[in-house]
Motif scaffolding. Structure first.
Motif, PDB file in Angstrom:
ATOM      1  N   GLY A  76      -3.665 -46.394 -38.866  1.00 21.36           N
ATOM      2  CA  GLY A  76      -3.476 -46.927 -37.355  1.00 21.36           C
ATOM      3  C   GLY A  76      -4.554 -47.958 -36.779  1.00 21.36           C
ATOM      4  O   GLY A  76      -5.562 -47.773 -37.347  1.00 21.36           O
ATOM      5  N   SER A  77      -4.154 -48.717 -35.904  1.00 24.85           N
ATOM      6  CA  SER A  77      -5.168 -49.551 -35.221  1.00 24.85           C
ATOM      7  C   SER A  77      -6.435 -48.792 -34.679  1.00 24.85           C
ATOM      8  O   SER A  77      -7.569 -49.499 -34.682  1.00 24.85           O
ATOM      9  CB  SER A  77      -4.634 -50.295 -34.092  1.00 24.85           C
ATOM     10  N   ASP A  78      -6.309 -47.478 -34.459  1.00 23.10           N
ATOM     11  CA  ASP A  78      -7.488 -46.515 -34.248  1.00 23.10           C
ATOM     12  C   ASP A  78      -8.056 -45.859 -35.374  1.00 23.10           C
ATOM     13  O   ASP A  78      -9.049 -45.144 -34.851  1.00 23.10           O
ATOM     14  CB  ASP A  78      -6.972 -45.427 -33.177  1.00 23.10           C
ATOM     15  N   GLY A  79      -7.932 -46.129 -36.565  1.00 19.37           N
ATOM     16  CA  GLY A  79      -8.576 -45.586 -37.463  1.00 19.37           C
ATOM     17  C   GLY A  79      -7.807 -44.404 -38.210  1.00 19.37           C
ATOM     18  O   GLY A  79      -8.288 -43.999 -39.131  1.00 19.37           O
ATOM     19  N   VAL A  80      -6.833 -43.903 -37.406  1.00 23.15           N
ATOM     20  CA  VAL A  80      -6.185 -42.512 -37.929  1.00 23.15           C
ATOM     21  C   VAL A  80      -5.263 -42.752 -38.955  1.00 23.15           C
ATOM     22  O   VAL A  80      -4.283 -43.817 -39.037  1.00 23.15           O
ATOM     23  CB  VAL A  80      -5.685 -42.006 -36.684  1.00 23.15           C
ATOM     24  N   GLN A  81      -5.219 -42.229 -40.096  1.00 21.67           N
ATOM     25  CA  GLN A  81      -4.154 -42.086 -40.999  1.00 21.67           C
ATOM     26  C   GLN A  81      -2.858 -41.870 -40.466  1.00 21.67           C
ATOM     27  O   GLN A  81      -2.693 -40.632 -39.904  1.00 21.67           O
ATOM     28  CB  GLN A  81      -4.336 -41.219 -42.311  1.00 21.67           C
ATOM     29  N   ILE A  82      -1.888 -42.744 -40.473  1.00 20.01           N
ATOM     30  CA  ILE A  82      -0.410 -42.381 -39.979  1.00 20.01           C
ATOM     31  C   ILE A  82       0.684 -42.248 -40.939  1.00 20.01           C
ATOM     32  O   ILE A  82       0.336 -42.844 -41.928  1.00 20.01           O
ATOM     33  CB  ILE A  82      -0.209 -43.247 -38.856  1.00 20.01           C
ATOM     34  N   GLU A  83       1.727 -41.770 -40.636  1.00 16.64           N
ATOM     35  CA  GLU A  83       3.025 -41.843 -41.426  1.00 16.64           C
ATOM     36  C   GLU A  83       4.330 -42.100 -40.793  1.00 16.64           C
ATOM     37  O   GLU A  83       4.148 -41.883 -39.618  1.00 16.64           O
ATOM     38  CB  GLU A  83       2.960 -40.560 -42.334  1.00 16.64           C
ATOM     39  N   HIS A  84       5.308 -41.925 -41.536  1.00 16.89           N
ATOM     40  CA  HIS A  84       6.598 -42.212 -40.911  1.00 16.89           C
ATOM     41  C   HIS A  84       6.664 -43.270 -39.871  1.00 16.89           C
ATOM     42  O   HIS A  84       7.208 -42.905 -38.600  1.00 16.89           O
ATOM     43  CB  HIS A  84       6.938 -40.820 -40.400  1.00 16.89           C
ATOM     44  N   ILE A  85       6.342 -44.305 -40.412  1.00 19.86           N
ATOM     45  CA  ILE A  85       6.240 -45.541 -39.096  1.00 19.86           C
ATOM     46  C   ILE A  85       7.594 -46.107 -39.179  1.00 19.86           C
ATOM     47  O   ILE A  85       8.049 -46.627 -40.259  1.00 19.86           O
ATOM     48  CB  ILE A  85       5.003 -46.591 -39.464  1.00 19.86           C
TER      49      ILE A  85
END
Length: 186
Positions: free
Chosen positions: A119-128
């Motif tokens: 994510g733009s905040d540096g957090v790994q994200i999923e299910h986008i």
């Protein structure tokens, strides 16, 4: 002295199965009520304001004016999503953490999906699941891979991510394929 009656083997298996299901249910409820980690921002901002924490209370009714048929309903005011099936039954509802850019009320469709990214905040994200754009910012549902909530948006930063708890992200991912209607209401 009387000999105790022996239960048939199927009764033992049934009893063990019922006991195991009960134990898993209790543990699941306890885990859901426990604390949830919060991610830290890659670029902390001293001027950022705290995001509200999603609540467990669930309105029973899908908002009026949210359309008909199988759809995802996103209420900007309630910061809540409903997964509604073709028979108008609510399959799941949950609260979300919206980004700093929200789509206008209206009807959209899931245009693309991405299994995972940063994510733009540096957090790994999923299910986008991308469904709208506003002011040059893509708006998408997602959840943090580690199950954390998002950090506050950086001052002046434009983010279109609508984050949710991991279990809710998994449910939305299974429900919302490309072409699924997303209705945004006030």
């Amino acid at each position: 002295m009387p000999v105790p009656a022996r239960l048939p083997s199927w009764a033992w298996v049934t009893g063990l199965t019922v006991g195991a299901i009960a134990a898993v249910t209790v543990l699941g409820v306890q885990a859901d009520r426990g604390s949830h980690p919060t991610a830290t921002s890659a670029k902390p901002s001293s001027t950022a304001s705290a995001q509200p924490t999603p609540t467990a209370s669930a309105p029973a009714k899908v908002p009026d004016g949210s359309g008909t048929g199988r759809r995802v309903v996103y209420s900007l005011g309630e910061k809540r999503v409903w997964l509604v099936d073709a028979s108008e039954a609510t399959r799941r509802t949950f609260t979300v953490w919206p980004g700093s850019v929200s789509p206008d009320p209206g009807s959209y469709t899931v245009s693309s999906r991405n299994a995972a990214t940063t994510g733009s905040d540096g957090v790994q994200i999923e299910h986008i699941m991308y469904f709208a754009a506003k002011d040059g910012v893509s708006v998408a549902f997602s959840n943090a891979v580690d199950g954390s909530s998002p950090p506050p948006a950086a001052s002046g930063g434009k983010t279109g991510g609508v984050r949710m708890k991991k279990a809710d992200g998994t449910a939305l991912w299974a429900f919302g394929t490309v072409g699924t209607t997303v209705t945004v209401v006030k």
